[in-house]
Design a protein around this motif. Sequence first.
Motif, mmCIF file in Angstrom:
data_model
loop_
_atom_site.group_PDB
_atom_site.id
_atom_site.type_symbol
_atom_site.label_atom_id
_atom_site.label_comp_id
_atom_site.label_asym_id
_atom_site.label_seq_id
_atom_site.Cartn_x
_atom_site.Cartn_y
_atom_site.Cartn_z
ATOM 1 N N UNK A 163 0.899 -1.081 0.108
ATOM 2 C CA UNK A 163 0.518 -0.262 0.257
ATOM 3 C C UNK A 163 0.884 1.257 -0.361
ATOM 4 N N UNK A 164 0.613 2.191 -0.331
ATOM 5 C CA UNK A 164 1.103 3.787 -0.913
ATOM 6 C C UNK A 164 0.912 4.037 0.504
ATOM 7 N N UNK A 165 1.460 5.462 0.592
ATOM 8 C CA UNK A 165 1.633 6.471 2.116
ATOM 9 C C UNK A 165 0.115 6.908 1.729
ATOM 10 N N UNK A 166 -0.241 7.219 2.529
ATOM 11 C CA UNK A 166 -2.092 7.814 2.750
ATOM 12 C C UNK A 166 -1.455 9.659 1.937
ATOM 13 N N UNK A 167 -2.439 10.344 1.012
ATOM 14 C CA UNK A 167 -1.967 11.567 0.961
ATOM 15 C C UNK A 167 -3.231 12.188 0.458
ATOM 16 N N UNK A 168 -4.196 11.709 1.107
ATOM 17 C CA UNK A 168 -5.632 12.368 1.537
ATOM 18 C C UNK A 168 -6.608 12.093 2.205
ATOM 19 N N UNK A 169 -7.475 12.913 2.782
ATOM 20 C CA UNK A 169 -7.263 12.295 4.143
ATOM 21 C C UNK A 169 -9.680 11.932 3.273
ATOM 22 N N UNK A 170 -9.775 11.923 2.256
ATOM 23 C CA UNK A 170 -11.163 11.681 1.565
ATOM 24 C C UNK A 170 -11.001 10.343 0.582
ATOM 25 N N UNK A 171 -9.407 10.685 -0.217
ATOM 26 C CA UNK A 171 -9.003 9.531 -1.530
ATOM 27 C C UNK A 171 -8.219 7.990 -0.121
ATOM 28 N N UNK A 172 -8.515 7.516 -0.441
ATOM 29 C CA UNK A 172 -8.014 5.942 -0.713
ATOM 30 C C UNK A 172 -5.882 5.932 -1.193
ATOM 31 N N UNK A 173 -5.253 4.985 -0.559
ATOM 32 C CA UNK A 173 -3.782 5.185 -1.185
ATOM 33 C C UNK A 173 -4.105 3.960 -1.920
ATOM 34 N N UNK A 174 -3.201 3.830 -3.116
ATOM 35 C CA UNK A 174 -3.027 2.492 -4.070
ATOM 36 C C UNK A 174 -2.858 1.590 -3.445
ATOM 37 N N UNK A 175 -3.200 0.580 -3.561
ATOM 38 C CA UNK A 175 -2.659 -0.475 -3.208
ATOM 39 C C UNK A 175 -2.460 -1.803 -4.130
ATOM 40 N N UNK A 176 -1.647 -2.487 -4.008
ATOM 41 C CA UNK A 176 -1.027 -3.770 -4.978
ATOM 42 C C UNK A 176 -1.214 -4.704 -4.302
ATOM 43 N N UNK A 177 -1.877 -6.085 -5.034
ATOM 44 C CA UNK A 177 -2.265 -7.108 -4.515
ATOM 45 C C UNK A 177 -1.236 -8.414 -5.791
ATOM 46 N N UNK A 178 0.453 -8.995 -4.974
ATOM 47 C CA UNK A 178 0.549 -9.479 -5.825
ATOM 48 C C UNK A 178 0.963 -11.312 -5.464
ATOM 49 N N UNK A 179 0.788 -12.431 -5.774
ATOM 50 C CA UNK A 179 0.584 -13.774 -6.078
ATOM 51 C C UNK A 179 2.326 -14.088 -5.202
ATOM 52 N N UNK A 180 2.741 -14.975 -4.251
ATOM 53 C CA UNK A 180 3.720 -14.793 -4.581
ATOM 54 C C UNK A 180 4.516 -15.591 -5.056
ATOM 55 N N UNK A 181 3.554 -16.733 -5.768
ATOM 56 C CA UNK A 181 4.298 -17.795 -6.942
ATOM 57 C C UNK A 181 4.818 -16.901 -8.539
ATOM 58 N N UNK A 182 4.066 -15.711 -8.124
ATOM 59 C CA UNK A 182 4.371 -14.712 -8.668
ATOM 60 C C UNK A 182 6.408 -14.249 -8.982
ATOM 61 N N UNK A 183 6.685 -13.460 -8.020
ATOM 62 C CA UNK A 183 7.678 -13.445 -7.606
ATOM 63 C C UNK A 183 7.114 -12.388 -6.365
ATOM 64 N N UNK A 184 8.569 -12.101 -5.700
ATOM 65 C CA UNK A 184 9.292 -11.312 -4.441
ATOM 66 C C UNK A 184 9.588 -10.617 -4.963
ATOM 67 N N UNK A 185 9.202 -9.114 -4.593
ATOM 68 C CA UNK A 185 8.559 -7.712 -4.666
ATOM 69 C C UNK A 185 8.482 -7.134 -3.455
ATOM 70 N N UNK A 186 9.391 -5.572 -3.775
ATOM 71 C CA UNK A 186 9.997 -4.714 -2.287
ATOM 72 C C UNK A 186 9.748 -3.664 -2.727
ATOM 73 N N UNK A 187 9.209 -2.874 -1.488
ATOM 74 C CA UNK A 187 8.821 -1.194 -2.309
ATOM 75 C C UNK A 187 10.017 -0.520 -2.102
ATOM 76 N N UNK A 188 9.852 0.267 -3.233
ATOM 77 C CA UNK A 188 10.839 1.694 -3.711
ATOM 78 C C UNK A 188 10.662 2.995 -2.882
ATOM 79 N N UNK A 189 10.628 3.542 -2.982
ATOM 80 C CA UNK A 189 10.684 4.766 -2.775
ATOM 81 C C UNK A 189 10.737 5.656 -3.618
ATOM 82 N N UNK A 190 10.043 6.251 -4.044
ATOM 83 C CA UNK A 190 10.397 7.280 -5.464
ATOM 84 C C UNK A 190 10.826 8.522 -4.902
ATOM 85 N N UNK A 191 11.482 9.852 -5.865
ATOM 86 C CA UNK A 191 11.193 10.807 -5.259
ATOM 87 C C UNK A 191 10.751 11.636 -5.464
ATOM 88 N N UNK A 192 9.796 11.319 -5.955
ATOM 89 C CA UNK A 192 7.882 12.129 -5.982
ATOM 90 C C UNK A 192 7.158 11.297 -5.967
#
Length: 335
Positions: A163-192
């Motif tokens: 899940x991304x950082x919450x940026x608004x009190x009224x809009x929910x964040x971006x959520x991504x769901x990935x199968x573990x069998x599809x691959x392993x992932x880590x969150x990398x912070x973007x500059x913006x």
Amino acid sequence: MVKKMLGIACICLYVFLVLLQCLFASSVVHVYLSTLPVVAHFYAFPLVFGSLISVLAVCVCKKLYSKELLVVYVSTVVFVVCSLPVGRSLFERCDDASIRLVEWNVEDQLDEESVKKIFVEYDADVVVLPEFGGMYDDASAKDRLSLLFDDCLIDLDAYEVFTSDVTSFTIAPVTMVVKKSFGRYEVVRLDDRTTFGSLYLKSLDGGVDLIGLHTAPPLPTLMDDWRKDLEFVSELVDRHFDAIVCGDFNATMKHGALSLIESHEDVLSYAPVCKRGTWHSSLPLFASSCIDHVLLPKGKYVVDGVRVETLGGSDHRCVFVELFKSCIRKGREKV
């Protein structure tokens, strides 16, 4: 005389905007004009506005076969055709292992029926939900998904939830769901980030990187944020040219800086022309705007199937995509 001159001026303006969209979409003038109020919405619904202008022209001219009307008719056809490109893939599959991806702005409302459709029936490997969070301030999107998955008898342990950082009190964040069998992932912070959240998942085992995002909409009070978001998305895609980028862009691929993107292609171009509109879900598919996107690196994938469906109570439609990695690029044409 004045009325006639005014009519001709309006037709000239219409033709100018159509030609600008079709022939000079990447020009500085188009990038600027396509993000202005009214013009932006005009470009978002080519079939609706093109048809409306044609009907108004008939009412004003009161002649079905005048030269002015002919210009309007031809411009409308050109406008619609240019706004809805058709992709044809001539790649070869690398193997039989498909990638099933779903993008859907659920408007922070997800029900059991939709969960079954996405995770059981379609068996998605990657699901991008640009507007989905926890039900309460102290609950996470994963907590909420856990309840839904339990009700649907789906094992959430087979998936990773990001899940991304919450940026608004009224809009929910971006959520991504990935199968573990599809691959392993880590969150990398973007500059913006985009106004309502961006999420960059980097593959830990040599797979495809994934980026999910949600831009501001082109509302009067958010126009500046929307323009900046489109510029950020264009730069992000250019910088991560091997990543799959998807989400609710609140814009077509010919709005603002999005028209400058050359490294990726939109999977919606592979959907039937009259069955690719994602917003608003209350409108017919053919009249809806294509503002939700799944951008693929050109030449990297074979698009096996794309469909856009109405699910749940969201005002956005859901995009289902099935892909295969490509080995040999024979060529590609876009008309």
